[in-house]
Scaffold this motif. Structure first.
Motif, PDB file in Angstrom:
ATOM      1  N   ALA A   1       0.865  -1.183   0.000  1.00 26.81           N
ATOM      2  CA  ALA A   1       0.000   0.000   0.000  1.00 26.81           C
ATOM      3  C   ALA A   1       0.905   1.238   0.000  1.00 26.81           C
ATOM      4  O   ALA A   1       1.539   1.558   1.003  1.00 26.81           O
ATOM      5  N   PRO A   2       0.998   1.974  -1.116  1.00 25.33           N
ATOM      6  CA  PRO A   2       2.014   3.026  -1.246  1.00 25.33           C
ATOM      7  C   PRO A   2       1.832   4.191  -0.288  1.00 25.33           C
ATOM      8  O   PRO A   2       2.776   4.918  -0.014  1.00 25.33           O
ATOM      9  N   GLU A   3       0.608   4.397   0.236  1.00 25.19           N
ATOM     10  CA  GLU A   3       0.366   5.509   1.151  1.00 25.19           C
ATOM     11  C   GLU A   3       0.748   5.199   2.582  1.00 25.19           C
ATOM     12  O   GLU A   3       0.683   6.081   3.458  1.00 25.19           O
ATOM     13  N   SER A   4       1.171   3.960   2.867  1.00 21.41           N
ATOM     14  CA  SER A   4       1.442   3.539   4.250  1.00 21.41           C
ATOM     15  C   SER A   4       2.515   4.383   4.934  1.00 21.41           C
ATOM     16  O   SER A   4       2.510   4.521   6.152  1.00 21.41           O
ATOM     17  N   GLY A   5       3.430   4.936   4.174  1.00 24.40           N
ATOM     18  CA  GLY A   5       4.512   5.726   4.755  1.00 24.40           C
ATOM     19  C   GLY A   5       4.221   7.209   4.857  1.00 24.40           C
ATOM     20  O   GLY A   5       5.122   8.005   5.111  1.00 24.40           O
ATOM     21  N   GLY A   6       2.950   7.618   4.660  1.00 27.33           N
ATOM     22  CA  GLY A   6       2.566   9.012   4.854  1.00 27.33           C
ATOM     23  C   GLY A   6       2.724   9.909   3.655  1.00 27.33           C
ATOM     24  O   GLY A   6       2.513  11.125   3.764  1.00 27.33           O
ATOM     25  N   VAL A   7       3.084   9.369   2.502  1.00 28.74           N
ATOM     26  CA  VAL A   7       3.265  10.209   1.322  1.00 28.74           C
ATOM     27  C   VAL A   7       1.905  10.672   0.795  1.00 28.74           C
ATOM     28  O   VAL A   7       0.891   9.987   0.956  1.00 28.74           O
ATOM     29  N   ARG A   8       1.867  11.847   0.178  1.00 27.58           N
ATOM     30  CA  ARG A   8       0.666  12.350  -0.478  1.00 27.58           C
ATOM     31  C   ARG A   8       0.853  12.293  -1.987  1.00 27.58           C
ATOM     32  O   ARG A   8       1.962  12.374  -2.493  1.00 27.58           O
ATOM     33  N   GLY A   9      -0.261  12.172  -2.698  1.00 29.22           N
ATOM     34  CA  GLY A   9      -0.198  12.129  -4.153  1.00 29.22           C
ATOM     35  C   GLY A   9      -0.156  10.731  -4.728  1.00 29.22           C
ATOM     36  O   GLY A   9      -0.203  10.557  -5.947  1.00 29.22           O
TER      37      GLY A   9
END
Length: 358
Positions: free
Chosen positions: A312-320
């Protein structure tokens, strides 16, 4: 592959109660049964090596997403090359050591990151986690039946019962594959062995959603193209050295980096977004950037035990960047979480291949 059930790790559930919520645990338990429990190692892709490098975005990347690594001149990365299967000492060219994989973490700052998890099979074996669990169970039942038949035949006694059991297990497995084309393609596809980890193409199978500064979204799947081109050994001609892929990394770095071109396959209006077994029909590809890897990470074994990538690419807090509605992502996320929790809490067993790289 183990021939029979292996002891489950501490905290594993042999009989989960909720078939949906406990599906990730069932998958972890099944893979542990197949490969054995190896304390401190990943449930699958157990054998691997962490490397470090950098990512430089293309000029086109910033039009796709507001994610900082698509805009910054350069972003450090830590990545893990691996071979398939859950046995830490499996030879790199073994048929069970497939697909090859590379997981990449883009280290945006001390608190923010995003991951890209890829492997060398274009897509995924099944559409959902339940089908993948069935695939593993039937495949393992066939493997067990074959080993029992081989053992009985080797002893020179009457192997008729084992032969009947083997025929039945093969019939059930073949019948199931006949109704699951993607699993059949995965099972029967070639199992290529690259000259090195940087001479094979890697695919990120699940759809991700990118949002740019104008609020526009696109659905993408990534592909990593080796700058040195694909170089694969003919069947049965890969080196006999069990660790030839890892040895190459130790030998070549830092003077000979491994490089990839990252491409985003942009989904079209007719593409299926929630099924990783169905390739996009779209012919639109956008170059996202360049990856350069040139260092084996220090304290490798300890970092491998602690570092947990996520599908899940958003798991590390990144936006976009965020996950799509593909249900397989959440199942895989659960499997990764359970596996990482087990290995982080375990005392790593000695003798695994990764212990050679402290």
């Amino acid at each position: 592959m183990a021939a029979g059930p292996a002891a489950l790790p501490p905290g594993a559930s042999a009989a989960p109660s909720d078939p949906i919520q406990d599906l990730p645990q069932k998958l972890v338990d099944q893979m542990t049964t197949m490969f054995g429990y190896h304390a401190g190692y990943r449930t699958t892709h157990a054998k691997g090596l962490l490397v470090e490098g950098s990512f430089k975005p293309s000029a086109e990347a910033k039009s796709l997403s507001t994610a900082p690594h698509f805009h910054n001149p350069s972003t450090p990365i830590i990545a893990r090359f691996s071979v398939g299967g859950g046995i830490p000492s499996i030879p790199d060219a073994d048929n069970q050591a497939t697909p090859k994989g590379v997981a990449i973490r883009f280290l945006i700052d001390d608190k923010t990151h995003t991951d890209m998890v890829t492997h060398s099979f274009n897509g995924f074996a099944t559409r959902n986690g339940q089908d993948f669990l069935t695939f593993l169970k039937l495949f393992f039942a066939l493997a067990v039946a074959k080993k029992r038949f081989d053992d009985a035949a080797r002893k020179g006694g009457d192997a008729s019962k084992e032969q009947v059991d083997l025929k039945q297990a093969k019939g059930v497995f073949d019948a199931w594959l006949g109704t699951h084309e993607s699993a059949k393609r995965f099972f029967e596809s070639p199992k290529p062995n690259p000259v090195n980890y940087g001479t094979i193409t890697y695919y990120q199978p699940n759809t991700h959603v990118l949002t740019n500064a104008e609020g526009e979204t696109v659905n993408v799947r990534y592909r990593l193209d080796p700058v040195d081109g694909e170089q694969l050994f003919p069947e049965n001609e890969a080196p006999k050295q069990p660790n030839y892929l890892e040895d190459n990394l130790l030998y070549r770095f830092p003077t000979e980096p491994i490089k990839f071109k990252v491409l985003a396959h942009i989904a079209g209006p007719d593409d299926v977004l929630d099924d990783a077994t169905v390739p996009y029909k779209s012919t639109r590809w956008v170059p996202v950037g360049d990856i350069d890897m040139s260092k084996v990470a220090e304290d490798n074994a300890n970092k491998q035990q602690q570092l947990a990538f996520s599908p899940a690419p958003e798991s590390g807090g990144v936006r976009g960047i965020k996950s799509s509605n593909d249900p397989l992502i959440q199942t895989r996320k659960g499997v990764y979480y359970i596996s990482s929790k087990q290995r982080r809490e375990a005392k790593r067993e000695p003798g695994g291949v990764a212990e050679l790289y402290p």
